[in-house]
Design a protein around this motif. Structure first.
Motif, PDB file in Angstrom:
ATOM      1  N   GLU A  88      -5.339   9.825 -15.099  1.00 50.91           N
ATOM      2  CA  GLU A  88      -3.894   9.967 -14.794  1.00 50.91           C
ATOM      3  C   GLU A  88      -3.385  11.128 -15.766  1.00 50.91           C
ATOM      4  O   GLU A  88      -3.563  10.793 -17.052  1.00 50.91           O
ATOM      5  CB  GLU A  88      -3.186   8.785 -14.619  1.00 50.91           C
ATOM      6  CG  GLU A  88      -1.615   9.073 -14.412  1.00 50.91           C
ATOM      7  CD  GLU A  88      -1.236   9.804 -13.314  1.00 50.91           C
ATOM      8  OE1 GLU A  88      -0.278  10.827 -13.453  1.00 50.91           O
ATOM      9  OE2 GLU A  88      -1.918   9.822 -12.066  1.00 50.91           O
ATOM     10  N   ILE A 139      -1.366   1.653  -9.948  1.00 52.04           N
ATOM     11  CA  ILE A 139      -2.723   1.406  -9.353  1.00 52.04           C
ATOM     12  C   ILE A 139      -2.915   0.067  -8.843  1.00 52.04           C
ATOM     13  O   ILE A 139      -4.251  -0.391  -8.637  1.00 52.04           O
ATOM     14  CB  ILE A 139      -3.806   1.653 -10.549  1.00 52.04           C
ATOM     15  CG1 ILE A 139      -3.414   0.674 -11.600  1.00 52.04           C
ATOM     16  CG2 ILE A 139      -3.793   3.233 -10.822  1.00 52.04           C
ATOM     17  CD1 ILE A 139      -4.546   0.930 -12.950  1.00 52.04           C
ATOM     18  N   GLU A 174       0.699  -1.302  -0.170  1.00 54.66           N
ATOM     19  CA  GLU A 174      -0.066  -0.080   0.011  1.00 54.66           C
ATOM     20  C   GLU A 174       0.762   1.288  -0.161  1.00 54.66           C
ATOM     21  O   GLU A 174       0.235   2.128  -0.304  1.00 54.66           O
ATOM     22  CB  GLU A 174      -0.918   0.023   1.210  1.00 54.66           C
ATOM     23  CG  GLU A 174      -2.115  -1.063   1.184  1.00 54.66           C
ATOM     24  CD  GLU A 174      -2.904  -1.060   2.358  1.00 54.66           C
ATOM     25  OE1 GLU A 174      -2.612  -0.355   3.524  1.00 54.66           O
ATOM     26  OE2 GLU A 174      -4.118  -1.688   2.235  1.00 54.66           O
ATOM     27  N   ALA A 186     -13.633  -2.702  -7.403  1.00 56.03           N
ATOM     28  CA  ALA A 186     -12.211  -2.091  -7.204  1.00 56.03           C
ATOM     29  C   ALA A 186     -11.510  -2.053  -8.396  1.00 56.03           C
ATOM     30  O   ALA A 186     -10.780  -1.178  -8.960  1.00 56.03           O
ATOM     31  CB  ALA A 186     -11.444  -3.325  -6.329  1.00 56.03           C
ATOM     32  N   PHE A 242      -4.865  -0.185  -5.651  1.00 53.45           N
ATOM     33  CA  PHE A 242      -6.282   0.146  -5.722  1.00 53.45           C
ATOM     34  C   PHE A 242      -7.129  -1.300  -5.899  1.00 53.45           C
ATOM     35  O   PHE A 242      -8.143  -1.410  -5.351  1.00 53.45           O
ATOM     36  CB  PHE A 242      -6.707   0.844  -7.001  1.00 53.45           C
ATOM     37  CG  PHE A 242      -6.280   2.519  -6.601  1.00 53.45           C
ATOM     38  CD1 PHE A 242      -7.258   3.493  -6.058  1.00 53.45           C
ATOM     39  CD2 PHE A 242      -4.876   2.870  -6.900  1.00 53.45           C
ATOM     40  CE1 PHE A 242      -6.807   4.644  -5.731  1.00 53.45           C
ATOM     41  CE2 PHE A 242      -4.710   4.305  -6.820  1.00 53.45           C
ATOM     42  CZ  PHE A 242      -5.388   5.149  -6.156  1.00 53.45           C
ATOM     43  N   VAL A 243      -6.429  -2.109  -6.579  1.00 54.16           N
ATOM     44  CA  VAL A 243      -6.984  -3.444  -6.576  1.00 54.16           C
ATOM     45  C   VAL A 243      -6.883  -4.360  -5.506  1.00 54.16           C
ATOM     46  O   VAL A 243      -7.644  -5.148  -5.165  1.00 54.16           O
ATOM     47  CB  VAL A 243      -6.413  -4.087  -8.160  1.00 54.16           C
ATOM     48  CG1 VAL A 243      -6.903  -5.475  -8.397  1.00 54.16           C
ATOM     49  CG2 VAL A 243      -6.875  -3.112  -9.235  1.00 54.16           C
ATOM     50  N   SER A 250      -5.516  -3.972  -2.379  1.00 52.59           N
ATOM     51  CA  SER A 250      -6.113  -3.597  -1.110  1.00 52.59           C
ATOM     52  C   SER A 250      -7.454  -3.773  -0.911  1.00 52.59           C
ATOM     53  O   SER A 250      -8.190  -4.407   0.140  1.00 52.59           O
ATOM     54  CB  SER A 250      -5.573  -2.139  -0.582  1.00 52.59           C
ATOM     55  OG  SER A 250      -6.175  -1.897   0.705  1.00 52.59           O
ATOM     56  N   LEU A 251      -8.323  -3.436  -1.856  1.00 51.28           N
ATOM     57  CA  LEU A 251      -9.744  -3.438  -1.845  1.00 51.28           C
ATOM     58  C   LEU A 251     -10.196  -4.811  -2.050  1.00 51.28           C
ATOM     59  O   LEU A 251     -11.134  -5.310  -1.442  1.00 51.28           O
ATOM     60  CB  LEU A 251     -10.556  -2.644  -2.978  1.00 51.28           C
ATOM     61  CG  LEU A 251     -10.263  -1.124  -2.599  1.00 51.28           C
ATOM     62  CD1 LEU A 251     -10.869  -0.315  -4.000  1.00 51.28           C
ATOM     63  CD2 LEU A 251     -10.985  -0.823  -1.621  1.00 51.28           C
ATOM     64  N   LEU A 253     -12.822   1.177 -10.163  1.00 55.09           N
ATOM     65  CA  LEU A 253     -12.151   2.326  -9.292  1.00 55.09           C
ATOM     66  C   LEU A 253     -10.597   2.209  -9.942  1.00 55.09           C
ATOM     67  O   LEU A 253     -10.250   3.556 -10.264  1.00 55.09           O
ATOM     68  CB  LEU A 253     -12.058   2.039  -7.977  1.00 55.09           C
ATOM     69  CG  LEU A 253     -11.237   3.179  -7.173  1.00 55.09           C
ATOM     70  CD1 LEU A 253     -12.008   4.317  -7.200  1.00 55.09           C
ATOM     71  CD2 LEU A 253     -11.040   2.773  -5.648  1.00 55.09           C
ATOM     72  N   ALA A 254     -10.114   1.131 -10.140  1.00 58.53           N
ATOM     73  CA  ALA A 254      -8.630   1.423 -10.826  1.00 58.53           C
ATOM     74  C   ALA A 254      -8.739   1.869 -12.266  1.00 58.53           C
ATOM     75  O   ALA A 254      -7.709   2.754 -12.679  1.00 58.53           O
ATOM     76  CB  ALA A 254      -7.989   0.089 -10.893  1.00 58.53           C
ATOM     77  N   ALA A 290       0.491   3.397  -3.147  1.00 56.41           N
ATOM     78  CA  ALA A 290      -0.605   4.332  -3.302  1.00 56.41           C
ATOM     79  C   ALA A 290      -0.149   5.712  -2.656  1.00 56.41           C
ATOM     80  O   ALA A 290      -0.911   6.768  -3.000  1.00 56.41           O
ATOM     81  CB  ALA A 290      -1.950   3.965  -2.181  1.00 56.41           C
ATOM     82  N   ARG A 301      -8.994   5.690 -12.095  1.00 54.58           N
ATOM     83  CA  ARG A 301      -7.732   6.247 -11.803  1.00 54.58           C
ATOM     84  C   ARG A 301      -6.809   6.260 -13.072  1.00 54.58           C
ATOM     85  O   ARG A 301      -6.066   7.336 -13.152  1.00 54.58           O
ATOM     86  CB  ARG A 301      -7.143   5.392 -10.656  1.00 54.58           C
ATOM     87  CG  ARG A 301      -5.928   6.054  -9.962  1.00 54.58           C
ATOM     88  CD  ARG A 301      -6.254   7.405  -9.543  1.00 54.58           C
ATOM     89  NE  ARG A 301      -4.809   7.999  -8.821  1.00 54.58           N
ATOM     90  CZ  ARG A 301      -4.229   8.695  -9.694  1.00 54.58           C
ATOM     91  NH1 ARG A 301      -4.361   8.951 -10.861  1.00 54.58           N
ATOM     92  NH2 ARG A 301      -2.887   9.209  -8.875  1.00 54.58           N
TER      93      ARG A 301
END
Length: 458
Positions: free
Chosen positions: A381, A321, A272, A370, A324-325, A327-328, A373-374, A275, A377
């Motif tokens: 970017e 990213i 993490e 997840a 983001f994948v 951890s969630l 969300l990635a 991030a 993101r």
């Protein structure tokens, strides 16, 4: 003065809580009946009654009075110096503000200096008046709430109702903010489409937004075909997801199902950390390390690799990213009930079969969220693409060539002194609207998937 006002508000809040709670404690100690609500609820009720008027005064005063002071200051100027249009008005107000701040360079006109002095004086009087009115109304609210403190007073119900209205207000602000963003971008996009056909924008194959400021300059009309930008965005996004999804998902499965608690407690925080790394650091890494490595490898294989390529940007963005994948997905896999695993083991399934056929399908809604969300993101970017993929709007599917994305072009179009009434600048809003529609479509698709599988496994 705003700092003084906020300090006075803080002091009033602390005093209100202490006085309200103290009044309730005195009733509890000397009375024969039990208080309906805890003393702390009485304290918070007094706080709400005292702070609400001060906050309301601050909001209304900040919204109404500065405009009146500015109008009065400009009205004090001679008729010949009265601003005739919004631009002239803004210029005069900026000159007055610089004079009051002491940052004005040059010789100020006497009339403007007098208006600046008057505006400063009126602002000072207004600030002190705001403080007096706020404290006065806050004191009235404090007195009224203290008189309500009683054994039978339902302070808890009142406080919970106040909290409910605060949450409703926050929700309304969030919704209105979203609506305001959408409509502001939409209106500017419609202004652009009034000058440039929407079908040429969405399906055009050439992006060259440079336009002439004067009619005698070369290149009076730019080309606003956004297909190269969409292709570049999709290309880099696909490369990034090809890195982030497998690595992130497999690492989440390992940490949730196979790793010991000690390894998990060490590996997850380390993963993490990615991030928290600034995107500009990833951009430097892509431009100085990854891109030269890809170019060297391509040359050794006889390939023509650009110094700035979609592959370099996509690989580094995928690394960025991964958290983001992972951890969630890790949290979602851990949230799958243990009873599902136990039932699978009882049927004779192995651990890998249980993960593939029970755990992952049950966690699929969260995993899809997840991944979406990635993707959002990755689409948004900018810095990595600027430093590693370049600014060239090339229509290509070759990851070894330089490309650009929608967000990079939005940044490029809105940097520096720009004329916000030109097609070049308005095209940035059209790009933003298309990007918003794209991410909204992704969220709708993810919501449909989540609803389908949630009904199946709930």
């Amino acid at each position: 003065m705003s700092t003084i006002y906020l300090a006075a508000l803080l002091v009033l809040v602390l005093a209100s809580f202490v006085m309200g709670r103290g009044r309730a404690l005195s009733l509890q100690a000397g009375g024969t009946a039990k208080l309906h609500s805890l003393p702390s609820y009485h304290g918070w009720w007094v706080v709400a009654a005292a702070a609400a008027p001060m906050i309301l005064v601050m909001v209304l005063w900040s919204a109404l009075v500065p405009g009146l002071i500015e109008a009065a200051a400009l009205g004090s100027l001679p008729p010949a110096m009265q601003p005739s249009d919004p631009l002239a008005r803004a210029t005069l107000l900026r000159e007055i503000a610089n004079l009051n701040a002491g940052t004005f360079t040059g010789e100020a006109r006497p009339e403007v200096a007098a208006a600046a002095a008057a505006m400063k004086s009126w602002s000072t009087v207004s600030d002190w008046a705001r403080l007096a009115v706020g404290l006065g109304l806050g004191g009235v609210g404090l007195w009224w709430a203290l008189n309500q403190v009683d054994v039978r007073f339902r302070a808890r119900n009142r406080v919970e109702r106040v909290v409910l209205w605060i949450m409703i207000a926050c929700s309304v602000v969030a919704v209105l903010t979203t609506v305001g963003i959408v409509f502001s971008v939409l209106f500017e996009s419609l202004r652009f489409f009034a000058r440039y056909p929407w079908y040429d924008f969405l399906f055009g194959l050439q992006w060259s937004p440079q336009t002439a400021i004067r009619t005698d300059q070369v290149g009076q009309s730019g080309a606003f075909g956004a297909v190269p930008l969409f292709v570049g965005t999709a290309l880099i996004m696909v490369i990034a997801m090809c890195v982030a999804v497998p690595v992130g998902l497999f690492s989440a499965i390992y940490m949730a199902e196979y790793a010991s608690p000690r390894i998990r407690a060490t590996a997850k925080p380390i993963l993490e950390i990615l991030a928290g790394v600034p995107t500009v650091v990833f951009g430097f890494f892509a431009a100085l390390t990854v891109a030269p490595m890809i170019r060297s490898a391509g040359v050794s294989l006889g390939l023509d690799v650009a110094s700035e390529s979609a592959l370099a940007a996509g690989l580094v963005m995928g690394v960025m990213i991964i958290p983001f994948v992972s951890s969630l997905s890790d949290d979602i896999i851990n949230a799958v009930p243990q009873s599902l695993r136990d039932g699978s083991y009882a049927m004779g399934a192995t651990r890998s079969e249980t993960i593939r056929k029970v755990v992952l399908p049950a966690a699929l809604p969260g995993i899809v969220s997840a991944i979406m969300l990635a993707i959002s993101r990755a689409v948004g970017e900018t810095m990595i693409v600027v430093m590693a993929a370049g600014l060239a709007a090339n229509l290509t599917f070759n990851p070894l060539e330089a490309v650009t994305t929608v967000t990079v072009q939005i940044k490029t179009l809105l940097v520096g002194d720009q004329e916000f009434d030109s097609a070049k600048t308005l095209s940035a809003f059209a790009l933003g609207f298309v990007l918003f529609f794209f991410t909204l479509s992704l969220n709708v698709i993810a919501l449909k998937i989540v609803q389908k599988y949630r009904e199946q496994y709930d």
